[in-house]
Design a protein around this motif. Structure first.
Motif, PDB file in Angstrom:
ATOM      1  N   GLU A 102     -60.331  52.017  14.738  1.00 34.89           N
ATOM      2  CA  GLU A 102     -59.927  51.777  13.354  1.00 34.89           C
ATOM      3  C   GLU A 102     -58.410  51.874  13.138  1.00 34.89           C
ATOM      4  O   GLU A 102     -57.825  51.105  12.397  1.00 34.89           O
ATOM      5  N   ASP A 103     -57.761  52.811  13.846  1.00 35.40           N
ATOM      6  CA  ASP A 103     -56.325  52.978  13.613  1.00 35.40           C
ATOM      7  C   ASP A 103     -55.487  52.285  14.688  1.00 35.40           C
ATOM      8  O   ASP A 103     -54.300  52.513  14.799  1.00 35.40           O
ATOM      9  N   TYR A 139     -51.137  52.902   5.436  1.00 33.74           N
ATOM     10  CA  TYR A 139     -52.016  52.979   6.602  1.00 33.74           C
ATOM     11  C   TYR A 139     -51.173  53.009   7.854  1.00 33.74           C
ATOM     12  O   TYR A 139     -50.214  52.256   7.975  1.00 33.74           O
ATOM     13  N   ARG A 198     -60.636  47.954   9.422  1.00 31.32           N
ATOM     14  CA  ARG A 198     -59.333  48.240   8.881  1.00 31.32           C
ATOM     15  C   ARG A 198     -58.778  47.019   8.139  1.00 31.32           C
ATOM     16  O   ARG A 198     -58.176  47.141   7.078  1.00 31.32           O
TER      17      ARG A 198
END
Lengths: 98, 335, 377
Positions: C123-124, C154, C180
């Motif tokens: 996700e990151d 983010y 994301r």
């Protein structure tokens, strides 16, 4: 040595270099096949459609995807002012004069 | 319209050549009317001086046209990727009705240029300009070709629209289709090869006859021209198939592609050179009774015919190589 | 034949001596001439190489892309359209594609954010293009923070940088995970940027596209052929524009050549007069002048072409880069693969040597018909 001999030698050298440039071109494009294949693989994998040459505006970044049929791209009366946008060929419909 | 450098260059060349030919023909008219080699008048002197300019202009124009012919075909081959349905030059020439006529005119100009240059060459060797009227009269006939070519080519390029769906060689050069191209492809390969052999032999025989007997230069030109036409037919109906190694692909342009080792150029270039020289020899043959040309013409003709025969042989060798070296075997089917 | 060659060699000898007697003037001409060839050749080699590369690389882009149009604008397409279009013969695969632009105020550049289908990203996590890495000065393991549309910041951990070999197509890409992407841009589940259809047989493409426009009237299909032709046309158009602009330069050069050839100095006139007095014919003088033109033209053509080749393929077209870059902050650094063919060379020849020769014919003839006694008196 006569002048004409020198001249022929000189011209021969230049022509030789010209041939060499052709050979070099063939050679380099042969060497680049690997890299081109790599790029092609990436194009296929990521489903890319355009070259990232003109990244200044969204409609120049993906030229083949942008709606070039709309009169103004950003807001009404947004005249085209990006250098690459102005170099893109106008739609054929406009050029053929209907 | 397509704005591409080669098209730009071709248009510029045609335009400049048309201008130069216009100038030359204007002068030619003057010569045809007032030329008098015995006179010492001012006009005659100016005209004699000006002939140098005109020959240079015309010779240069024909040289440019020759290169332009090659560029024209090469360009058509290259831009075929930009048209839907086009796979080689055929499709691009088909894009609008002016494509083929432009090509034909370019070829006609090439051959008439060869004839004119031969006449000019012979004339310059003689002391008293015996052919000056013939030469400049001929320009009057060539000028319309050049102008027509300029007009047709311009219309052709202007009419090029990438949205047009054109037909490719596969649909044009099929025996089942209609039109000249289909007729050509429909000719039995056996017949075409037989004709090609016969006409080639006839051309070589008449050429040889001339070399020994100094006679029938015109016959050589005629047989060569026939051979030229039959050779084109044979390429479409038979030789090309062997190059493609495909029994149904009749296109005369795809053989120019890199994928076929540029075989087309090896076939067409000797063929065109041979025919051009033969036509030149044929054009000067009837003039050998002019006093000042008695010595010059036989010598020139012999050279021209000799070289022409060499190139024709070269063409036959290349064609034979294409057929014999091919992996396509049609022994049972055609022969 | 031998006599002919001997004659030409003497003519060349003579012409060279005559050229070298006026080194400044002729060298100046040669330099200007070569410069023009260099300019034209550079543009030509550059665009041709780029066009060939684009054609080669983009040949693998998706066969059909389906965009939804709302009020004449490209809009998000619901995933339900995949079912709505039904089964179309020849289509072997279809799926949604997620991509969009993000304007980064830090470097004032547009990025292309994309969800890759060939890899799973956390996700990151983010994979970035080489030009972004260069411009932002980040490398593997660093973090990039962007402010999204909902005002939240983010952070993305750069897990890889795309190979710089493929920078031509991937300079400004940021690959992120689907999750994301959706939260970042606020795109609801079930919506895509556009749809991709895979068609195996290229002959069926047009039929498929026709069916699509019938079944989904609010969409626009983009075929791979169109993408390829767009780029062909763009580069042709650009090249054509540059050539039209350079025509002015060529014209100026032609006038210069004409002027130089016709404005013979008194010394040159005397030279021709003497030649004719000692028995040269008009045609000999023309031939000598022809050699003069040929020597200069050939030299200029070859020199100009060779320097252009070096410039474009060894110096990466350094002189054009600012023009081509336009206003894009993220510009790919790429080394062009040389593609050269006879057409390029022949066209170049026609654009340079042909006008020069045309311009000099009449002046040469004027010079050649000079009467010996009028000049020498």
């Amino acid at each position: 040595m006569r002048k004409s001999d020198l001249f022929i030698l000189y011209l021969g050298t230049l022509s030789g270099l010209l041939l060499l440039s052709l050979v070099d071109a063939g050679n380099r494009s042969h060497l680049a096949t690997q890299q081109l294949a790599e790029t092609r693989r990436e194009v296929r994998a990521l489903e890319l459609t355009d070259l990232s040459l003109f990244t200044e505006a969204r409609y120049t970044r993906h030229l083949s995807q942008s709606d070039r049929h709309t009169p103004f791209q950003d807001h009404p009366l947004a005249l085209e002012h990006f250098p690459s946008g102005s170099l893109v060929a106008p739609p054929t419909l406009l050029r053929s004069g209907r | 319209m397509l704005l591409n450098p080669a098209i730009l260059a071709l248009s510029i060349v045609s335009f400049v050549v048309a201008c130069m030919m216009l100038l030359a023909t204007g002068f030619g008219l003057q010569v045809v009317r007032h030329w008098d080699i015995g006179s010492g008048s001012e006009l005659q002197l100016t005209m004699e001086r000006r002939t140098y300019l005109i020959s240079t202009l015309v010779a240069f124009s024909f040289m440019a046209e020759l290169v332009a012919l090659l560029l024209f075909i090469y360009n058509a081959e290259q831009i075929s990727s930009q048209f839907v349905g086009a796979m080689c030059a055929t499709g691009v020439l088909n894009v609008d009705p002016y494509g083929w006529p432009t090509l034909y005119l370019k070829i006609a100009i090439f051959f008439s240029g060869a004839v004119w240059l031969t006449l000019n060459h012979v004339d310059n060797k003689a002391r008293d300009y015996p052919l000056v009227r013939v030469k400049y009269g001929l320009l009057l006939l060539i000028l319309p070709l050049v102008i027509a070519e300029l007009v047709l080519q311009t219309r052709y390029f202007l009419g090029m629209d990438p949205d047009i769906i054109t037909s490719c060689c596969g649909s044009l050069f099929t025996p089942e289709g209609q039109g000249v191209a289909a007729e050509l492809s429909g000719v039995e390969p056996g017949t075409a090869m037989l004709l090609l052999t016969v006409s080639g032999a006839a051309a070589l025989l008449t050429g040889g006859w001339y070399l020994f007997q100094r006679k029938s230069g015109i016959a050589f030109a005629v047989t060569s021209l026939t051979t030229f036409l039959i050779a084109l037919l044979a390429i479409v109906s038979c030789v090309a198939l062997y190059i493609y190694e495909h029994p149904h692909h009749h296109c005369p342009f795809c053989i120019l592609k890199e994928g076929h080792d540029f075989m087309g150029y090896y076939l067409y270039i000797p063929l065109f050179i041979a025919t051009a020289m033969a036509l030149g020899a044929g054009a000067i043959a009837p003039l050998r009774n002019i006093t000042s040309l008695k010595e010059i013409i036989p010598a020139e003709s012999r050279q021209l015919i000799g070289v022409s025969m060499l190139f024709m042989l070269l063409f036959y060798l290349v064609a034979a190589y294409a057929i014999l070296g091919s992996n396509l075997t049609m022994v049972e089917v055609w022969w | 034949m031998k006599a002919f060659i001997r004659k030409q060699r003497y003519l060349i000898d003579f012409t060279l001596s005559s050229l070298l007697r006026r080194p400044g003037k002729n060298l100046g001409l040669l330099v200007v001439y070569s410069l023009i060839v260099f300019l034209l050749a550079s543009v030509m080699l550059f665009t041709h190489a780029l066009r060939s590369e684009a054609r080669l690389v983009l040949a693998d882009s998706p066969e059909i892309i389906l965009q939804r149009m709302v009020a004449g604008r490209h809009d998000l397409i619901p995933g339900s359209y995949l079912e709505k279009m039904g089964r179309i013969r020849g289509v072997i695969g279809k799926h949604g594609r997620l991509w969009g632009y993000f304007y980064d105020p830090a470097v004032q550049a547009n990025y292309t954010l994309m969800v890759p289908r060939d890899r799973q990203l956390a996700e990151d996590e983010a994979v970035i293009g080489a030009a972004i890495a260069r411009t932002r000065g980040v490398s593997r393991g660093d973090f990039l923070t962007f402010r999204s549309t909902d005002g939240n910041a983010y952070s993305f951990r750069v897990s890889a940088i795309l190979a710089s070999d493929s920078e031509l197509v991937s300079a400004d890409l940021i690959l992120v995970s689907e999750q994301r992407f959706r939260t970042f841009f606020g795109i609801p589940e079930g919506y895509y940027t556009d749809l991709v259809l895979n068609v195996r047989n290229p002959k069926e493409l047009r039929k498929v596209a026709e069916k699509l426009t019938l079944r989904l009237p609010d969409t626009r299909p983009i075929l791979r052929d169109e993408i390829l032709r767009t780029y062909d046309a763009i580069f042709n158009w650009r090249q054509g524009i540059v050539f039209v602009l350079l025509t002015g330069t060529i014209l100026a050069f032609v006038i210069f050549a004409w002027d130089k050839a016709s404005g013979l100095s008194a010394e040159e006139r005397r030279e021709i007069g003497i030649l004719k007095a000692i028995g040269w014919e008009t045609s000999d003088v023309i031939r000598m002048k022809f050699w003069e033109g040929a020597i200069i033209s050939l030299s200029a053509f070859l020199l100009g072409y060779l320097t252009a080749y070096g410039h474009v393929f060894y110096a990466n077209a350094g002189l054009f880069e600012p023009v081509l870059k336009g206003w894009s902050v993220l510009y790919p650094e790429f080394r062009l693969t040389p593609f050269i063919d006879g057409l390029q060379l022949a066209t170049l020849f026609f654009f340079t040597v042909f006008p020069y020769t045309v311009a000099t014919i009449v002046p040469i003839w004027r010079a050649a018909i000079t009467d010996p006694d009028t000049v020498m008196r």
